[in-house]
Enzyme design. Structure first.
Site, short mmCIF file in Angstrom:
data_model
loop_
_atom_site.label_atom_id
_atom_site.label_comp_id
_atom_site.label_asym_id
_atom_site.label_seq_id
_atom_site.Cartn_x
_atom_site.Cartn_y
_atom_site.Cartn_z
N ASN A 139 0.77 -0.96 0.01
CA ASN A 139 0.04 0.09 -0.14
C ASN A 139 0.84 1.12 -0.16
O ASN A 139 1.90 1.30 0.90
CB ASN A 139 -0.96 0.06 1.19
CG ASN A 139 -1.81 1.30 1.19
OD1 ASN A 139 -2.95 1.01 0.48
ND2 ASN A 139 -1.72 2.27 2.02
N GLU A 200 -0.29 0.77 -5.67
CA GLU A 200 -0.44 1.94 -6.32
C GLU A 200 0.92 2.16 -7.15
O GLU A 200 0.80 2.92 -8.18
CB GLU A 200 -0.32 3.12 -5.31
CG GLU A 200 -1.70 3.18 -4.87
CD GLU A 200 -2.02 2.54 -3.34
OE1 GLU A 200 -1.26 1.31 -3.29
OE2 GLU A 200 -3.07 2.76 -2.75
N ASP A 246 -5.52 21.90 7.40
CA ASP A 246 -6.44 20.74 6.59
C ASP A 246 -6.40 21.26 5.15
O ASP A 246 -6.25 22.55 4.87
CB ASP A 246 -7.48 20.21 7.56
CG ASP A 246 -7.81 18.79 6.99
OD1 ASP A 246 -7.21 18.15 5.95
OD2 ASP A 246 -8.30 18.01 8.01
#
Ligand SMILES: Cc1cc2nc3c(=O)[nH]c(=O)nc-3n(C[C@H](O)[C@H](O)[C@H](O)COP(=O)(O)O)c2cc1C
Length: 458
Positions: A139, A200, A246
């Site tokens: 991952n 990925e 964020d």
């Protein structure tokens, strides 16, 4: 395309801003980056570190297009193809990322930026973390990393995602390799969320050649052309992580998060450290680009979808424009509902016809102005699953946030106010009338996008 090739190409095109004055990674660098959002910047002299810093590499669709060798409005299709057909990357024995093996681990030698005075500390923001899940295999994902001291980071693992699930399953420490300055196709692939078990790095290799090399101290493979690789372990010790800005440019909260211990640092000769300004364009674009193919696929199930664009104002996350080839009076409405299925965080969507440039906000607004009637073409869905990032949604701890969603069908209305189906000729009356190009104009290159514009001959 690896980071160095990108920098060279950006410099050749006149896109790169180079700052040769000594700049402090403690707050000063982030302030400069925020003033130049959307531009690749190279800092050649960094206070307290021997390494130069590059940032803004992913802050415009044109840069992805350059790195992946595809026109900006075709990125969605290239990504769709790579997601559908990942290709296993080759393993090489010698790799640039291992040209130098540091004798000691010292994370304070890296020019890790502190972005805002209220941040918990200096944060790695462009770190691509490679782990192995015992059930699903490799991952690869971005995780922000708060530097705690010379050897340790606190890592933000979003619950339920690939790295978090593997870490929760692991009885002992989970091996991790953090790649800094990874090739652009790896950055794109790391931002995707393919089904479990899909690698990925194979998506990256389908986008552009991405050879891998085995880590020196861990049973992991990493992109051979990364600038730095930090080999370590995600331990089961936790510590406070945050506050940190964020995607929404609002504060994310402090949480107890795992500590990573670094055991070995390898890098290229004269490595370049990559920074990514959190909350700004490249953070948003990297998050959003991989969602365009999922919206496209969902809309294509109900009608003929031609393209999708997540827009800057919606943080490349909450707002989309969907372009369809309309074949049925209800296609616009069907496309709205499908788009929400294709990206569950999507909050507002506009659907337009093929003749509208979805990458031009003024053109989309023109379609709303000339084709949309609120009493007829507005879709409002109440109490829907929401992005956790929307501060205006209803947030209840432990539950998925809820929101209202809105879709605008700004396609040419096929049904006239009196109820009759408009003929093709009647529909054509909604099209924009354009002027012909003047032969006395000559082509030249647009300075930043590399596209073509027309300038008057002198
Ligand atoms: C710039 C950027 C920063 C990100 N930061 C984090 C992070 O700190 N923690 C996290 O869990 N995910 C973060 N993500 C999202 C992950 O990369 C994303 O969840 C990944 O697509 C999930 O893949 P996975 O489910 O296969 O792990 C970030 C994404 C981007 C583009």
């Amino acid at each position: 395309m690896n980071l160095r090739e990108f920098i060279a190409q950006a410099r050749d095109r006149g896109w790169l801003v180079t700052i040769e004055d000594e700049i402090n990674p403690n707050l000063e660098m982030a302030r400069i980056l925020s003033a130049h959002d959307g531009v690749p910047i190279m800092f050649t002299r960094v206070r307290g570190s021997p390494y130069p810093v590059v940032a803004g590499v992913c802050s415009d669709r044109a840069y992805f297009a350059l790195a992946l060798d595809v026109p900006p409005d075709r990125l969605l299709f290239t990504l769709t193809e790579a997601l559908a057909h990942p290709v296993t990357p080759p393993l090489v024995a010698d790799a640039p990322c291992q040209e130098v093996i540091e004798p000691d681990v010292d994370l304070t030698a890296l020019p890790i930026l502190r972005h805002l005075p209220d941040d918990a500390g200096p944060y790695v923001t462009a770190g691509v973390c490679v782990i192995k899940d015992p059930d699903y295999g490799r991952n690869v994902a971005f995780h922000r990393l708060l530097r705690l001291d010379e050897r340790r980071f606190a890592v933000r693992l979003v619950e339920g995602r690939g790295t978090d699930t593997a870490w929760r399953k692991a009885q002992a420490d989970l091996e991790v390799a953090i790649c800094l300055g990874a090739p652009i196709q790896v950055l794109v692939a790391a931002a995707t969320s393919p089904p479990k078990g899909v690698d990925e790095l194979s998506i990256a290799h389908a986008l552009a050649p991405t050879p891998l090399v085995k880590c020196r101290t861990k049973d992991l493979e990493v992109p051979a052309e990364a600038e730095f690789v930090l080999e370590g372990r995600i331990t089961h010790q936790v510590t406070a992580e945050g506050p940190f800005i964020d995607l929404t440019e609002t504060w994310d909260i402090v949480r107890q998060q795992p500590i990573i211990e670094i055991d070995c640092i390898t890098h290229r000769r004269q490595p370049i450290y990559q920074a990514l300004l959190p909350g700004k364009l490249e953070h948003k674009l990297l998050m959003g680009l991989p969602r365009e193919p999922t919206i496209y696929a969902a809309v294509n199930q109900v009608c003929d979808c031609r393209n999708v664009c997540l827009t800057a104002g919606g943080m490349f996350w909450l707002h989309a424009v969907v372009q369809i080839a309309k074949r049925h009076p209800d296609d616009g409405r069907r496309a709205i509902e499908a788009a929400f299925r294709g990206h569950t965080s999507l909050k507002h969507v506009v659907v337009v016809d093929e003749d509208v440039d979805i990458f031009d906000p003024a053109a989309v607004e023109w379609a709303i102005a000339t084709r949309f009637q609120a009493s007829r073409d507005l879709v409002v869905l109440e109490n829907q699953p929401s992005s956790s990032l929307d501060p205006s949604a209803t947030h209840v701890p432990g539950q998925k946030a809820r929101t209202s969603k809105l879709g605008l069908d700004a396609t040419i209305p096929w049904i006239a106010p009196d109820g009759h189906l408009r003929s093709e000729e009647e529909r054509a009356a909604f099209r924009r009338v354009t002027y012909e190009r003047c032969p006395a104009l000559r082509k030249c290159r647009a300075p930043r996008t590399g596209g073509e514009v027309w300038n008057a001959k002198r």
